[in-house]
Design a protein around this motif. Structure first.
Motif, PDB file in Angstrom:
ATOM      1  N   PHE A 172      52.905  59.706  46.410  1.00  0.00           N
ATOM      2  CA  PHE A 172      52.599  61.075  46.894  1.00  0.00           C
ATOM      3  C   PHE A 172      53.618  61.522  48.160  1.00  0.00           C
ATOM      4  CE2 PHE A 172      48.763  59.106  45.798  1.00  0.00           C
ATOM      5  CZ  PHE A 172      48.065  60.021  44.877  1.00  0.00           C
ATOM      6  N   GLY A 173      54.990  61.162  47.665  1.00  0.00           N
ATOM      7  CA  GLY A 173      55.833  61.472  48.591  1.00  0.00           C
ATOM      8  C   GLY A 173      55.816  61.026  49.943  1.00  0.00           C
ATOM      9  N   GLY A 174      55.271  59.805  50.031  1.00  0.00           N
ATOM     10  CA  GLY A 174      55.196  59.240  51.167  1.00  0.00           C
ATOM     11  C   GLY A 174      54.001  59.624  52.041  1.00  0.00           C
ATOM     12  N   GLY A 175      53.158  60.689  51.575  1.00  0.00           N
ATOM     13  CA  GLY A 175      52.226  61.045  52.226  1.00  0.00           C
ATOM     14  C   GLY A 175      50.984  60.130  52.173  1.00  0.00           C
ATOM     15  N   PRO A 176      49.851  60.456  52.591  1.00  0.00           N
ATOM     16  CA  PRO A 176      48.426  59.701  52.756  1.00  0.00           C
ATOM     17  C   PRO A 176      48.003  59.210  51.310  1.00  0.00           C
ATOM     18  CG  PRO A 176      47.908  61.744  53.552  1.00  0.00           C
ATOM     19  CD  PRO A 176      49.291  61.639  53.497  1.00  0.00           C
ATOM     20  N   HIS A 177      47.849  58.167  50.932  1.00  0.00           N
ATOM     21  CA  HIS A 177      47.284  57.557  49.796  1.00  0.00           C
ATOM     22  C   HIS A 177      46.153  57.177  49.921  1.00  0.00           C
ATOM     23  CE1 HIS A 177      48.230  54.959  45.878  1.00  0.00           C
ATOM     24  NE2 HIS A 177      46.711  54.594  46.238  1.00  0.00           N
ATOM     25  N   PHE A 178      44.856  57.860  49.432  1.00  0.00           N
ATOM     26  CA  PHE A 178      43.515  57.459  49.550  1.00  0.00           C
ATOM     27  C   PHE A 178      43.067  56.502  48.662  1.00  0.00           C
ATOM     28  CE2 PHE A 178      43.162  62.496  49.498  1.00  0.00           C
ATOM     29  CZ  PHE A 178      44.228  62.527  50.663  1.00  0.00           C
ATOM     30  N   VAL A 179      42.298  55.532  49.366  1.00  0.00           N
ATOM     31  CA  VAL A 179      41.584  54.167  48.717  1.00  0.00           C
ATOM     32  C   VAL A 179      40.182  54.112  49.264  1.00  0.00           C
ATOM     33  CG1 VAL A 179      41.721  51.696  48.369  1.00  0.00           C
ATOM     34  CG2 VAL A 179      43.849  52.967  48.967  1.00  0.00           C
ATOM     35  N   PRO A 184      34.564  46.478  50.259  1.00  0.00           N
ATOM     36  CA  PRO A 184      35.845  46.107  50.500  1.00  0.00           C
ATOM     37  C   PRO A 184      36.473  45.437  49.699  1.00  0.00           C
ATOM     38  CG  PRO A 184      34.210  46.231  52.556  1.00  0.00           C
ATOM     39  CD  PRO A 184      33.504  46.294  51.273  1.00  0.00           C
ATOM     40  N   VAL A 185      36.091  44.470  49.007  1.00  0.00           N
ATOM     41  CA  VAL A 185      36.654  43.794  47.973  1.00  0.00           C
ATOM     42  C   VAL A 185      36.866  44.287  46.784  1.00  0.00           C
ATOM     43  CG1 VAL A 185      36.102  41.389  49.274  1.00  0.00           C
ATOM     44  CG2 VAL A 185      34.511  42.487  47.256  1.00  0.00           C
ATOM     45  N   ASN A 186      36.691  45.611  46.473  1.00  0.00           N
ATOM     46  CA  ASN A 186      36.652  46.366  45.209  1.00  0.00           C
ATOM     47  C   ASN A 186      37.277  47.734  45.520  1.00  0.00           C
ATOM     48  OD1 ASN A 186      35.634  44.686  42.962  1.00  0.00           O
ATOM     49  ND2 ASN A 186      33.962  44.708  44.296  1.00  0.00           N
ATOM     50  N   PRO A 187      38.433  47.795  46.010  1.00  0.00           N
ATOM     51  CA  PRO A 187      39.197  49.082  46.505  1.00  0.00           C
ATOM     52  C   PRO A 187      39.711  49.662  45.473  1.00  0.00           C
ATOM     53  CG  PRO A 187      40.668  47.210  46.726  1.00  0.00           C
ATOM     54  CD  PRO A 187      39.335  46.591  46.745  1.00  0.00           C
ATOM     55  N   VAL A 188      39.386  50.944  45.521  1.00  0.00           N
ATOM     56  CA  VAL A 188      39.430  51.825  44.284  1.00  0.00           C
ATOM     57  C   VAL A 188      40.440  53.042  44.815  1.00  0.00           C
ATOM     58  CG1 VAL A 188      38.425  53.361  42.686  1.00  0.00           C
ATOM     59  CG2 VAL A 188      37.081  51.344  43.497  1.00  0.00           C
ATOM     60  N   ALA A 189      41.420  53.531  43.870  1.00  0.00           N
ATOM     61  CA  ALA A 189      42.288  54.534  44.133  1.00  0.00           C
ATOM     62  C   ALA A 189      41.245  55.815  44.380  1.00  0.00           C
ATOM     63  CB  ALA A 189      43.539  54.553  43.089  1.00  0.00           C
TER      64      ALA A 189
END
Length: 469
Positions: A172-179, A184-189
């Motif tokens: 994302f061009g260094g912008g925020p990447h949402f997760v 907590p132990v199953n993080p999802v893009a």
């Protein structure tokens, strides 16, 4: 676990510098004003040659406090419930290689850790494991790993929504990447935002400030190299840039934090001191109109040091200022452009020049009043204002019953009339603020509070732990 703590304290107290009051401007070798040294743990104890970020966790089960410190080669976990005898519980090694940069935030009893190390991704560590350490210091393993990005400069978490925002990644061009970290132990893009500059650091809130156009929206306040960037990230699939803000003599917009009323955003520029010759400079933006952020005023300190991470707690701003250590400011009168240094603790006593040594970060949100400073060169410091956060064990004048409580709690006093009651969550956020006509007994409705540990402050002087079932 509790039976082991005295033994652990005996073993590990020898590795830390013990309590040293601030007397006549010095706490041992460290210049100070209004802050005592509780203890210090060296980098050698952590098995590393450099430190970086820090954060904290309060166990909602029993109120124990833990410092989390980023290291060149991993992340250290320290029980600071007894701040004079901190217990180094162990280290989570880096996921890939060592790095100067590591950043940690906490959500739902888990630590989320990123680094500039290639291929590091995001480590997830279950902090409740710290309750059962029997052979400290242990070498921990991560409980989960997210590989949706490789290196990241920083991580931001909105605990109200359960989303993490990794910034400074190659996505994302260094912008925020949402997760999505609600599990907590199953993080999802969950997407990202590429509509502005590379983002170095940020804060994300459910907005409840003066701009009614955005009430209830999830708003991202980014420090984006040469600007501040305000983005509506409510809809993760369609984030919308709101505005950008600029200031004079920009060199590197590093990090910022909102005041509690969301009217001001206090930022630091990491390179302006060295490259423009300023003393430590802080820029205060008026963000009362999110569509039009403007500089309200600038503050320049008496020292040359570079400012780094700063955080707001009530009417105070806690700034890690590299070679000048921790600096604390009264921000109660920003409307009239007053920004007043009231306390400091200098972890780098030999110089206050504009160089990259000394205090990297600070965590001021423990209910006990203990403050964590992570120092690049000298390790972990725990300091405290001796006039604040009176110890529960010394207080007999006030009582809370029942405790634990569910819907109703009664605060009573033997002698001193009660005129003010405040309740804080484990992040140090004030969630109840009551002014009371002097009374020896007051009944509070706590039915809307979630289960967990809270801190009640009575008459601005006395603190009590409150457990809500």
């Amino acid at each position: 676990m509790k039976k082991l703590l005295p033994l652990l304290a005996l073993v590990f107290s020898v590795i830390s510098v013990a309590q040293t009051p601030c007397v006549n401007g010095m706490a041992g070798q460290y210049p100070c004003n209004g802050l005592d040294l509780q203890s210090r743990i060296s980098l050698a104890t952590f098995g590393t040659d450099r430190g970086n970020d820090s954060w904290g966790w309060t166990d909602p089960q029993d109120g124990r406090e833990y410092a989390i410190m980023g290291l060149g080669n991993g992340t250290a976990f320290v029980d600071i419930t007894d701040p004079i005898n901190p217990l180094y519980l162990g280290k989570l090694p880096t996921h890939s290689s060592s790095s100067t940069w590591r950043d940690i935030k906490v959500y739902n009893n888990h630590a989320f850790i990123v680094s500039e190390a290639n291929g590091h991704g995001m480590q997830v560590f279950d902090l409740t494991r710290l309750r059962n350490v029997t052979n400290a210091p242990e070498t921990f393993s991560e409980d989960a790993h997210y590989n949706g990005f490789g290196n990241a400069h920083n991580i931001v978490i909105n605990e109200e929504t359960g989303y993490a925002f990794a910034v400074g990644t190659s996505t994302f061009g260094g912008g925020p990447h949402f997760v999505d970290i609600q599990d907590p132990v199953n993080p999802v893009a969950a997407g990202g935002f590429s509509g502005d500059n590379y983002c170095h650091d940020a804060q994300v809130v459910i907005y409840d400030g003066p701009d009614a156009d955005y009430t209830g929206r999830e708003i991202f306040f980014g420090s984006n190299e040469d600007r501040i960037s305000i983005v509506d990230v409510t809809d993760k699939s369609n984030p919308v840039g709101i505005s950008v803000g600029f200031y004079g003599s920009i060199d590197y917009t590093h990090q910022g934090w909102l005041t509690d009323d969301k009217r001001y955003f206090i930022i630091g520029d990491e390179l302006d001191e060295a490259n423009f010759g300023f003393n430590t400079r802080t820029i205060i933006f008026d963000v009362s109109d999110l569509d039009n952020p403007v500089v309200h005023f600038e503050y320049e300190a008496a020292v040359e040091a570079i400012d780094h991470n700063g955080y707001v707690l009530g009417d105070e701003f806690y700034l890690s200022s590299y070679r000048a250590g921790l600096r604390v400011f009264d921000i109660s009168d920003l409307d009239n452009q007053n920004f007043v240094e009231t306390k400091f603790f200098d972890t780098y006593p030999t110089s206050n020049s504009a160089r990259f040594d000394g205090a990297w970060s600070v965590y001021p949100y423990f209910a006990s009043g203990n403050i964590v400073i992570s120092d690049i060169d000298r390790g972990l410091f725990i300091v405290k204002d001796p006039l604040l956060s009176v110890n529960d064990n010394n207080i007999a004048n006030f009582a809370i019953a029942p405790n634990p409580a569910t819907e109703i709690v009664t605060v009573s006093s033997k002698v001193e009339p009660i005129h003010k009651i405040e309740i804080y969550n484990v992040l140090g956020q004030k969630i109840i603020d009551l002014n009371i006509a002097d009374s020896l007994s007051e009944i509070l409705d706590i039915s809307k509070l979630q289960s967990g540990m809270y801190v009640m402050k009575i008459n601005n002087t006395t603190t009590k732990r409150l457990l809500v079932d």
